[in-house]
Design a protein around this motif. Structure first.
Motif, PDB file in Angstrom:
ATOM      1  N   UNK A 119       0.829  -1.191   0.000  1.00 23.82           N
ATOM      2  CA  UNK A 119       0.000   0.000   0.000  1.00 23.82           C
ATOM      3  C   UNK A 119       0.875   1.258   0.000  1.00 23.82           C
ATOM      4  N   UNK A 120       1.943   1.237   0.799  1.00 23.77           N
ATOM      5  CA  UNK A 120       2.854   2.384   0.852  1.00 23.77           C
ATOM      6  C   UNK A 120       3.532   2.606  -0.498  1.00 23.77           C
ATOM      7  N   UNK A 121       3.956   1.509  -1.144  1.00 22.55           N
ATOM      8  CA  UNK A 121       4.586   1.628  -2.447  1.00 22.55           C
ATOM      9  C   UNK A 121       3.653   2.204  -3.490  1.00 22.55           C
ATOM     10  N   UNK A 122       2.410   1.772  -3.474  1.00 22.23           N
ATOM     11  CA  UNK A 122       1.433   2.305  -4.416  1.00 22.23           C
ATOM     12  C   UNK A 122       1.141   3.788  -4.135  1.00 22.23           C
ATOM     13  N   UNK A 123       1.195   4.194  -2.863  1.00 22.30           N
ATOM     14  CA  UNK A 123       0.996   5.597  -2.523  1.00 22.30           C
ATOM     15  C   UNK A 123       2.127   6.456  -3.097  1.00 22.30           C
ATOM     16  N   UNK A 124       3.368   5.977  -2.964  1.00 16.86           N
ATOM     17  CA  UNK A 124       4.514   6.706  -3.511  1.00 16.86           C
ATOM     18  C   UNK A 124       4.409   6.779  -5.030  1.00 16.86           C
ATOM     19  N   UNK A 125       4.035   5.674  -5.667  1.00 15.79           N
ATOM     20  CA  UNK A 125       3.824   5.697  -7.113  1.00 15.79           C
ATOM     21  C   UNK A 125       2.741   6.706  -7.491  1.00 15.79           C
ATOM     22  N   UNK A 126       1.724   6.816  -6.665  1.00 17.09           N
ATOM     23  CA  UNK A 126       0.666   7.781  -6.925  1.00 17.09           C
ATOM     24  C   UNK A 126       1.169   9.214  -6.910  1.00 17.09           C
ATOM     25  N   UNK A 127       2.066   9.523  -5.973  1.00 16.74           N
ATOM     26  CA  UNK A 127       2.654  10.861  -5.951  1.00 16.74           C
ATOM     27  C   UNK A 127       3.330  11.178  -7.277  1.00 16.74           C
ATOM     28  N   UNK A 128       4.068  10.191  -7.811  1.00 21.01           N
ATOM     29  CA  UNK A 128       4.765  10.394  -9.085  1.00 21.01           C
ATOM     30  C   UNK A 128       3.781  10.503 -10.242  1.00 21.01           C
ATOM     31  N   UNK A 129       2.761   9.657 -10.245  1.00 15.97           N
ATOM     32  CA  UNK A 129       1.767   9.687 -11.320  1.00 15.97           C
ATOM     33  C   UNK A 129       1.051  11.037 -11.357  1.00 15.97           C
ATOM     34  N   UNK A 130       0.611  11.500 -10.185  1.00 12.66           N
ATOM     35  CA  UNK A 130      -0.096  12.782 -10.133  1.00 12.66           C
ATOM     36  C   UNK A 130       0.784  13.943 -10.535  1.00 12.66           C
ATOM     37  N   UNK A 131       2.026  13.941 -10.062  1.00 15.43           N
ATOM     38  CA  UNK A 131       2.946  15.014 -10.422  1.00 15.43           C
ATOM     39  C   UNK A 131       3.227  15.009 -11.919  1.00 15.43           C
ATOM     40  N   UNK A 132       3.414  13.819 -12.487  1.00 15.91           N
ATOM     41  CA  UNK A 132       3.667  13.726 -13.932  1.00 15.91           C
ATOM     42  C   UNK A 132       2.459  14.181 -14.728  1.00 15.91           C
ATOM     43  N   UNK A 133       1.256  13.872 -14.245  1.00 15.72           N
ATOM     44  CA  UNK A 133       0.054  14.272 -14.976  1.00 15.72           C
ATOM     45  C   UNK A 133      -0.061  15.789 -15.076  1.00 15.72           C
ATOM     46  N   UNK A 134       0.527  16.502 -14.112  1.00 22.11           N
ATOM     47  CA  UNK A 134       0.512  17.966 -14.146  1.00 22.11           C
ATOM     48  C   UNK A 134       1.719  18.532 -14.889  1.00 22.11           C
TER      49      UNK A 134
END
Length: 481
Positions: A119-134
């Motif tokens: 779950x923690x790993x997916x949360x960190x990946x989410x930070x990168x995904x969201x930042x990249x989307x912007x």
């Protein structure tokens, strides 16, 4: 003030770029858009990996849903931080940091010993995904001449769909052995490409350089793909524009925060655009798309296929998503945004109704797959790409950044809600009945678009705004009877 034209939308494009310069720009665009690829890959790879993770970690439906949806929760936070990061340190540095965060999140998730660490790993990946989307769309826009910016921005959407398809293919390769760790770990390769590109290949955005007073660096960069005379002309236009805006702000007593802040969205003249932007952002997710992208193998498995076969069949979804996105890119400036959106939502309504019927009436797995693929095609040719185009066209210049940010935040929030509750609701009322809810939402969206969304193809902002205001029973500012 966008791209090498360093001018607001509607001003003359940079029409003459030498062939060598265009090759360099396309190469830069490709490497920047790898961020979009990772967006798609990390969104899609969990669909196949989850079939094996759930049994190894003995996960219930809520835990499965949380592993999927926590990425979106992280993406909301990442998207909110990305703008400030990119403005402070530059687009290239921001993208490099996002590549490193992708690597860290991939490592944590791939080597997770249990549910909590995963779950923690997916949360960190989410930070990168969201930042990249912007970051990726901004970066692409600012390294592209105005004359080719539409195609360059479309490269981001295309790479997202390629990333989803690549995730499905990786899932197939490792499904025989049930190696979900390798499925997730494959995302390290494109993340390394991003980091390497920002170290050795990619330039900084010329717009960011000029805004920071680095005129010499900006001039050398623009001249490297055009010529010195063009670089001087564009920089002069940028400086004139900056001076004009400062004078206007001084006359009206506005500081920078008031001119570009979120409070501009509350103005009566902006409200119709805000309503349309937020409604379309929610509709894009509550229409059910990510229940298909995230859970395609799980859904197909319910029809009686094995996990490995379900992953193989899900490739058809990835292929049609890619093909229809290419169709949309070619059609959006011909058919128009509104026509594509209306067609898309009508087809989504019908195909979701049929998919729900297929599960309720226990149709064959082949029919279920056909309806699923048709739904993806309907979404990919319209609502998917057109939403991102419209939010860049309906907001007035001073509210563009704030409006796009608000719409994107609602999009991620809606994504989070749908991905979290889909499996529990499906278990409570049935999968087919859940798809009918999505179909009803698509129908309501069709009615909303028909009533309130203007056509933006071939129009300048004043024409778009006049149409938009009239649809909400308002008269545009400055209009006469």
């Amino acid at each position: 003030m966008q791209g090498f034209s360093v001018a607001p939308a509607g001003e003359g494009p940079l029409t003459e770029v030498p062939a060598e310069g265009m090759r360099r720009i396309r190469m830069w665009g490709f490497f920047v858009a790898v961020g979009g690829f990772l967006f798609g890959f990390d969104t899609g790879v969990i669909s196949g990996a989850l079939l094996f993770i759930r049994s190894e970690f003995h996960m219930n439906s809520f835990e499965q849903g949380s592993v999927v949806s926590v990425l979106v929760l992280g993406a909301m936070a990442g998207a909110l931080m990305a703008g400030r990061l990119a403005d402070r340190y530059g687009r290239r540095q921001a993208l490099r940091l996002e590549g490193l965060v992708f690597l860290i999140g991939t490592a944590i998730a791939a080597f997770a010993p249990g549910y909590g660490v995963l779950l923690a790993g997916r949360l960190v990946l989410g930070l990168a995904v969201g930042a990249a989307s912007a970051t990726v769309p901004i970066y692409l826009s600012e390294i592209s001449p105005k004359g080719v910016r539409g195609r360059m921005l479309s490269l981001n959407q295309l790479m997202i769909t390629i990333g989803i398809l690549a995730a499905y293919l990786v899932n197939v390769v490792f499904s025989g052995a049930g190696n979900w760790r390798a499925m997730i770990g494959a995302g390290a390769v494109p993340a390394l490409v991003i980091v390497a590109a920002t170290l050795w290949s990619l330039p900084e955005s010329p717009v960011w350089l000029l805004a920071r007073g680095r005129k010499g660096q900006a001039r050398r960069l623009i001249a490297s793909v055009t010529n010195p005379a063009t670089a001087d002309r564009l920089i002069e236009r940028f400086e004139n524009r900056q001076e004009t805006e400062r004078r206007q702000d001084a006359v009206q007593g506005r500081d920078e925060k008031q001119r570009a802040g979120a409070r501009t969205l509350l103005a009566a003249q902006v409200r119709p655009a805000l309503i349309v932007g937020l409604a379309l952002a929610a509709l894009q997710q509550f229409g059910g798309i990510n229940t298909i992208i995230y859970y395609a193998p799980t859904i197909i498995e319910q029809t009686g296929l094995t996990a490995s076969n379900a992953i193989v069949y899900s490739i058809a979804i990835g292929v049609i998503n890619l093909v229809m996105t290419i169709v949309a890119i070619r059609a959006i400036d011909r058919a128009g945004r509104r026509r594509l959106m209306l067609f898309s939502l009508a087809a989504m309504t019908v195909t979701m109704a049929l998919l729900g019927l297929a599960f309720v009436a226990d149709f064959s797995s082949v029919l279920s797959l056909v309806f699923m693929v048709l739904y993806i095609a309907a979404y990919a040719v319209g609502l998917g790409p057109v939403f991102w185009t419209l939010i860049g066209e309906i907001f007035p210049p001073r509210a563009h950044a704030a409006g796009s940010s608000a719409s994107t935040a609602v999009n991620w929030a809606s994504n989070f809600v749908v991905s979290l509750v889909f499996l529990p609701i499906a278990h409570a009322i049935g999968q087919g009945e859940t798809f009918w809810i999505f179909g009803l939402i698509s129908l309501l969206g069709l009615l909303f678009v028909a009533r309130f969304v203007p056509e933006t193809k071939g129009r300048d902002f004043d024409e778009v705004d006049a149409d938009l205001q009239s649809r909400f029973g308002r008269r545009p500012a400055g209009a006469s009877r």
